[in-house]
Design a protein around this motif. Structure first.
Motif, mmCIF file in Angstrom:
data_model
loop_
_atom_site.group_PDB
_atom_site.id
_atom_site.type_symbol
_atom_site.label_atom_id
_atom_site.label_comp_id
_atom_site.label_asym_id
_atom_site.label_seq_id
_atom_site.Cartn_x
_atom_site.Cartn_y
_atom_site.Cartn_z
ATOM 1 N N GLY A 183 0.719 -1.325 0.084
ATOM 2 C CA GLY A 183 -0.080 -0.117 0.128
ATOM 3 C C GLY A 183 0.858 1.086 0.016
ATOM 4 O O GLY A 183 0.319 2.347 -0.502
ATOM 5 N N HIS A 186 1.584 3.049 -3.533
ATOM 6 C CA HIS A 186 0.723 3.957 -3.692
ATOM 7 C C HIS A 186 0.801 5.373 -3.136
ATOM 8 O O HIS A 186 0.660 6.409 -3.855
ATOM 9 C CB HIS A 186 -0.966 3.324 -3.479
ATOM 10 N N HIS A 231 -6.614 1.674 -4.799
ATOM 11 C CA HIS A 231 -5.989 0.711 -5.438
ATOM 12 C C HIS A 231 -4.683 0.748 -4.685
ATOM 13 O O HIS A 231 -4.920 -1.011 -3.533
ATOM 14 C CB HIS A 231 -4.871 1.484 -6.055
ATOM 15 N N GLY A 232 -4.433 1.142 -3.155
ATOM 16 C CA GLY A 232 -3.351 0.641 -2.328
ATOM 17 C C GLY A 232 -4.097 -0.401 -1.336
ATOM 18 O O GLY A 232 -3.306 -1.590 -1.016
#
Lengths: 297, 260
Positions: A183, A186, A231-232
């Motif tokens: 994570g 990102h 996303h992350g």
């Protein structure tokens, strides 16, 4: 057969808990800038970029989460053992208490880290402290509850012999490791440096020049989490969920073959498949994005 | 009363386990904060915690397999008996139960390997699709395993990004060594009469001692066995040998006095 079905059902629940825990962990560490590159948030005022980002990175995510989850599970264990409280309730109470302790940690860390930056003109924003800390506590609660729950299931139903607070500590450390590895990328590359073009790493000369403006007004940590949730966070969740699921799936299904060696061979094959998949991904990225320079020799 | 030769073998086993952890950490592609900014090759976690994450999954797997042996789900009756009466690490016990020992060590290795490939693989998906960068190393011109040209794919001002094949293979080797070392130490504690919880905490402690020593030696980031920093491993070897043997002597003393 029944034992196998119960084990696989438990495993599915554990995988789901791990996925939620991973996503919550990553977002929580983004709220508090405990994610890498927290050094950039610390560096920013020193190169003239004063910001409104929460900053509580006085220890790494893995250690922080190891002790958050160990305290949640230990309090839950104590409540169940001493007062015979139902384990679901005991874990919820344990997670609440440890999340509040985590909030104290976050508050003191934020105040401490930013106090040291007074000479660079970085103010301590009380409104940031009051709005971000409850979000940190909420996400820490979700992560602690999920991790202590699947540690309990691992111990009570799958039969892992370690006491479940120790399992929660180990899984907390692994969750932090996963959040940090996945994570953070990102958060560190894409969110803090959105002014760089997409498709390149951060040049070392841009270190510390984090973005100060948000979509509306001055950027703060809550805006950061709103971006990383796309996303992350989910990728961290998938990573942790896969870790729990794949490792136990191959164990539960194949342990009875070849007197235990079946599970080891299955694990080796899964690792090989990952390596091959990684190679295919590498080739795809090379063919799609690069090369960036012409060969001179 | 545990006989002196068994105690000596236990000290040596803890020493070997610690050394394997320490050398294994050198194989792990650690990127730390620069990797999280796609500024350097590797996985974006710190050295100690990255190695620990992998080693702990190995330890959990080894613990689970040990339990399956205890409850008789898989047949290693003489091994379980030898762990119970503390004769596992006597010369005769090792020879007689080599299959059971190999099983526990394999469980540790496979768990750690899986954690490493997932850590590297999932973060690579994010590098490629979330950041739009290829997986590349700036420390070598050609990948020693695939032979791919590297320098042309490094974006300006960075030292590589992601975990390319050579670094991921190196990570797996690191996982193998770390998982082997961690589960060996756990087994020594169990065979010495420690409870499961005490054995787990003891193994975690020795794992941390050696991975911290190795991370001091690495100082920051390393890409794996192809990185020039890898040549520093002999220094960590000496430090970890001393530290692990000293801890091993203490463990042996606790076992000898029967206070475990």
């Amino acid at each position: 057969m029944e034992e196998l079905v119960v084990s696989l059902g438990t495993l599915a629940l554990m995988g789901a808990c791990a996925t939620i825990a991973g996503a919550a962990e990553d977002l929580e560490s983004d709220f508090g800038s405990q994610s890498n590159a927290n050094s950039q948030v610390q560096l920013a005022p020193q190169v003239g970029y004063v910001h409104r980002i929460y900053n509580k990175a006085i220890c790494g995510e893995p250690v922080g989460y190891g002790f958050l989850c160990a305290s949640a599970a230990a309090i839950g264990f104590a409540l169940q053992f001493a007062f015979a409280i139902n384990i679901v309730l005991a874990l919820a109470i344990g997670s609440t208490i440890s999340a509040i302790l985590y909030g104290i940690f976050a508050t003191t860390a934020y105040m401490g880290r930013l106090t040291g930056q007074k000479r660079f003109g970085q103010p301590i924003y009380l409104d940031i402290l009051l709005t971000t800390t409850p979000s940190i506590i909420a996400h820490a609660f979700i992560a602690a509850m999920a991790i202590s729950t699947f540690s309990y299931l691992f111990s009570a139903i799958i039969g892992q012999p370690f006491p479940f607070p120790i399992l929660a500590m180990l899984w907390g450390i692994m969750t932090g490791g996963m959040g940090s590895a996945v994570g953070d990328v990102h958060y560190g590359t894409e969110r803090q440096y959105m002014n760089k073009p997409f498709g390149c790493g951060l040049a070392a000369s841009n270190s510390g020049k984090i973005i100060q403006q948000g979509e509306a007004g001055i950027r703060n940590s809550i805006d950061v989490a709103g971006f990383c949730v796309k996303h992350g966070g989910p990728m961290t969740g998938i990573g942790l969920g896969l870790t729990v699921f794949l490792d136990l799936w191959r164990h539960i299904i194949f342990i009875e073959y070849l007197n235990g060696w079946g599970a080891m061979i299955a694990g080796f094959i899964i690792a090989l498949i990952w390596l091959i998949g990684n190679r295919m991904l590498e080739l795809w990225a090379r063919n799609t994005y690069g090369p960036y320079k012409k060969a001179e020799d | 009363m545990v006989d002196p030769i068994t105690l000596l073998i236990m000290v040596l086993a803890i020493g070997i386990g610690g050394l394997l952890v320490s050398i294994g950490v050198h194989f792990v592609p650690v990127g730390g904060a620069p990797a999280a900014m796609a500024q350097a090759t590797g996985i974006g976690t710190g050295t100690t915690m990255l190695a620990a994450s992998a080693g702990f999954l190995g330890l959990i797997s080894a613990g689970l397999v040990m339990e399956e042996m205890m409850i008789g789900k898989i047949e290693y009756a003489s091994f379980v008996a030898a762990v119970g009466d503390g004769t596992l690490f006597s010369p005769a016990g090792i020879v007689a139960n080599i299959g059971g020992i190999a099983m526990i060590l394999a469980a540790g290795i496979i768990g750690a390997m899986l954690m490493m490939v997932i850590l590297g693989g999932v973060s690579n998906i994010l590098y490629v699709y979330g950041l739009g960068v290829p997986l590349v190393s700036a420390k070598v011109k050609y990948d020693p395993i695939t032979g791919d040209r590297q320098d042309l794919y490094v974006t300006r001002g960075t030292e590589g990004h992601g975990t390319p094949t050579v670094a991921l293979v190196s990570a797996v080797i690191g996982g193998i060594l770390g998982g082997f070392g961690g589960s060996l130490i756990y087994l020594v504690f169990l065979a010495g009469g420690f409870s499961v919880a005490a054995a787990a905490i003891g193994a975690i402690g020795i794992f941390f001692v050696n991975s911290v020593l190795a991370s001091y030696n690495i100082t920051g980031t390393i890409e794996g066995f192809h990185d020039p920093k890898f040549k520093r491993w002999p220094r960590a070897f000496v430090a970890s040998a001393i530290a692990s043997i000293i801890i091993g002597v203490w463990v042996a003393a606790i076992i000898y006095m029967g206070v475990a």
